[in-house]
Scaffold this motif. Structure first.
Motif, short mmCIF file in Angstrom:
data_model
loop_
_atom_site.label_atom_id
_atom_site.label_comp_id
_atom_site.label_asym_id
_atom_site.label_seq_id
_atom_site.Cartn_x
_atom_site.Cartn_y
_atom_site.Cartn_z
N GLY A 30 46.50 34.99 -41.45
CA GLY A 30 47.41 34.89 -40.31
C GLY A 30 46.70 35.12 -39.00
N CYS A 31 45.65 35.93 -39.05
CA CYS A 31 44.74 36.12 -37.91
C CYS A 31 43.35 35.70 -38.40
N PRO A 32 42.78 34.65 -37.86
CA PRO A 32 41.52 34.12 -38.39
C PRO A 32 40.28 34.91 -37.99
N ASP A 33 40.46 35.97 -37.20
CA ASP A 33 39.33 36.81 -36.82
C ASP A 33 39.64 38.25 -37.21
N TRP A 34 38.67 39.14 -36.99
CA TRP A 34 38.81 40.54 -37.38
C TRP A 34 38.01 41.40 -36.41
N PRO A 35 38.49 42.57 -36.01
CA PRO A 35 39.73 43.25 -36.40
C PRO A 35 40.94 42.84 -35.59
N GLY A 36 40.74 42.06 -34.52
CA GLY A 36 41.86 41.65 -33.69
C GLY A 36 42.55 40.42 -34.23
N CYS A 37 43.34 39.80 -33.38
CA CYS A 37 44.10 38.62 -33.78
C CYS A 37 43.97 37.58 -32.67
N TYR A 38 43.21 36.52 -32.95
CA TYR A 38 42.91 35.50 -31.95
C TYR A 38 42.29 36.12 -30.69
N GLY A 39 41.39 37.08 -30.96
CA GLY A 39 40.65 37.70 -29.87
C GLY A 39 41.38 38.81 -29.14
N ARG A 40 42.56 39.21 -29.63
CA ARG A 40 43.34 40.26 -28.97
C ARG A 40 43.68 41.35 -29.99
N GLY A 115 38.08 44.30 -45.90
CA GLY A 115 39.11 43.69 -45.07
C GLY A 115 38.53 42.64 -44.14
N MET A 116 37.39 42.94 -43.56
CA MET A 116 36.72 41.98 -42.70
C MET A 116 36.26 40.76 -43.49
N LEU A 117 35.65 40.99 -44.67
CA LEU A 117 35.14 39.89 -45.48
C LEU A 117 36.27 39.02 -46.03
N THR A 118 37.44 39.63 -46.26
CA THR A 118 38.58 38.83 -46.71
C THR A 118 38.88 37.71 -45.73
N THR A 120 36.65 36.69 -43.04
CA THR A 120 35.47 35.88 -42.71
C THR A 120 35.03 34.98 -43.86
N LEU A 121 35.34 35.35 -45.09
CA LEU A 121 35.00 34.52 -46.25
C LEU A 121 36.20 33.71 -46.74
N ASN A 122 37.23 33.64 -45.90
CA ASN A 122 38.37 32.76 -46.17
C ASN A 122 39.03 33.01 -47.53
N LEU A 123 39.34 34.28 -47.79
CA LEU A 123 40.10 34.68 -48.98
C LEU A 123 39.35 34.40 -50.28
N MET A 124 38.05 34.65 -50.30
CA MET A 124 37.30 34.55 -51.54
C MET A 124 37.96 35.45 -52.60
N PRO A 125 38.29 34.92 -53.78
CA PRO A 125 39.03 35.71 -54.78
C PRO A 125 38.39 37.05 -55.14
N LEU A 126 37.06 37.06 -55.29
CA LEU A 126 36.39 38.30 -55.66
C LEU A 126 36.59 39.37 -54.59
#
Length: 338
Positions: A30-40, A115-118, A120-126
């Motif tokens: 829902g937010c494609p970046d981390w830790p913020g949301c769309y840079g905010r 949480g960050m890798l979830t 940045t790696l686009n929901l990698m199952p592992l």
């Protein structure tokens, strides 16, 4: 310290529930970046901020309700992290349970990384499964910390191997549930108790490959074939049956034998939670994974883990068997002796 640990345990349960809700509403990105949301630090709401978000992330347009689901989860997780660090500082100053305190801080850092890798790696199952298991581990660690603050261990006591076996069986079932969710396999199998389709002919071990090939946009909505998802789902169900039988017999043996009232009470709670969890699992299949039931199923697994863990620790704290005449919990700071 006790009140702080109770607050942290309750907050950890909320974080697990919010994590499940985020995952089940497809809001993990829902937010494609981390830790913020769309840079905010909050979900963009003003027109110029939304326009900036669209330019910065053209491949993932802002969906406000999904973004809020994700950010609320992050806010609560961040609050839990700050609380755990505060508790660790107090523990080191008082020289109490410093090993558990240090482990809790390290686990918080590890969880934040996952949480960050979830994202940045686009929901990698592992990574998604690891993040879920990390949340359960955080809750279990805080719960153990609280129990040990209330009642110390007896160095001369040890839990029976089948108790540790029960904990291992349950942890594997939770991991299978996490793998099922991370690979969008919750509705891959219809019918009860197993699939109506010929799943034995289509069982594929490559469904458990830790690094499946992603599609062009990552792993969102799953990348596995139907037969692979069905394999994951059926395995989760089969192991659920084995887990249910194992924990049922384990709890029943504690209720019927001459254990302390504390151990019998904890076994009774585990039995009740086991039945609730089975009912929620069946409801998920019959009603096609309704959101409320699916979130409750995640929370039920967390509570069942705490019940199992409390039973294991009770054997170290109280001994394996206590005479019936001593069937009363001792005051704070005291320990019952076998």
């Amino acid at each position: 310290m006790q009140k702080g640990l109770v607050a942290a345990i309750l907050l950890a349960i909320v974080v697990i529930g919010l994590g499940a809700y985020t995952r089940l509403t497809d809001a993990g990105l829902g937010c494609p970046d981390w830790p913020g949301c769309y840079g905010r630090l909050a979900v963009p709401q003003q027109a110029e901020h939304i326009e900036h978000a669209a330019k910065a992330f053209p491949e993932r347009p802002l969906v406000p309700h999904k973004a809020w689901n994700e950010m609320i989860h992050r806010y609560f997780a961040g609050s839990l992290g700050l609380l755990v660090v505060g508790l660790a500082v107090v523990a080191f100053r008082r020289k109490q349970q410093r090993l558990l305190a240090a482990a809790a801080v390290l686990l918080i850092v590890f969880q934040a990384t996952l949480g960050m890798l979830t994202v940045t790696l686009n929901l990698m199952p592992l990574v998604v499964m690891g993040h879920l298991l990390g949340g359960f581990a955080m809750l279990a660690l805080l719960f153990s910390w609280w129990l040990l603050q209330r009642r110390p261990l007896q160095a001369t006591q040890q839990a029976a191997p089948w108790l540790w076996g029960g904990l291992a069986v349950l942890l594997l079932q939770i991991a299978l549930g996490g793998w099922t969710s991370a690979n969008y396999s919750a509705i891959a199998c219809q019918g009860l108790p197993l699939c109506h389709e010929p799943w034995t002919e289509n069982y594929r071990l490559d469904a458990f490959h830790p690094l499946p090939e992603p599609h062009s946009e990552g792993y969102e909505f799953g990348v596995l074939e139907h037969q692979q998802r069905q394999t994951i789902h059926v395995t989760h169900r089969i192991w659920a049956g084995f887990t249910a039988v194992y924990l049922f017999l384990l709890a029943l043996s504690h209720i019927q034998r001459r254990h302390s009232s504390i151990q019998r009470a904890r076994a009774s709670w585990m039995l009740l939670l086991l039945f609730c969890q089975l009912a929620l699992g069946v409801a998920n299949v019959l009603w096609q994974v309704p959101l409320a039931v699916a979130v409750a199923h995640n929370l039920g697994a967390a509570l069942l883990l705490l019940a199992m863990l409390s039973l294991v620790l009770a054997h170290y704290q109280l001994g394996s068997t206590v005479p019936m005449s001593h069937d009363k919990e001792m005051p704070y700071g005291k320990v019952e002796h076998a």
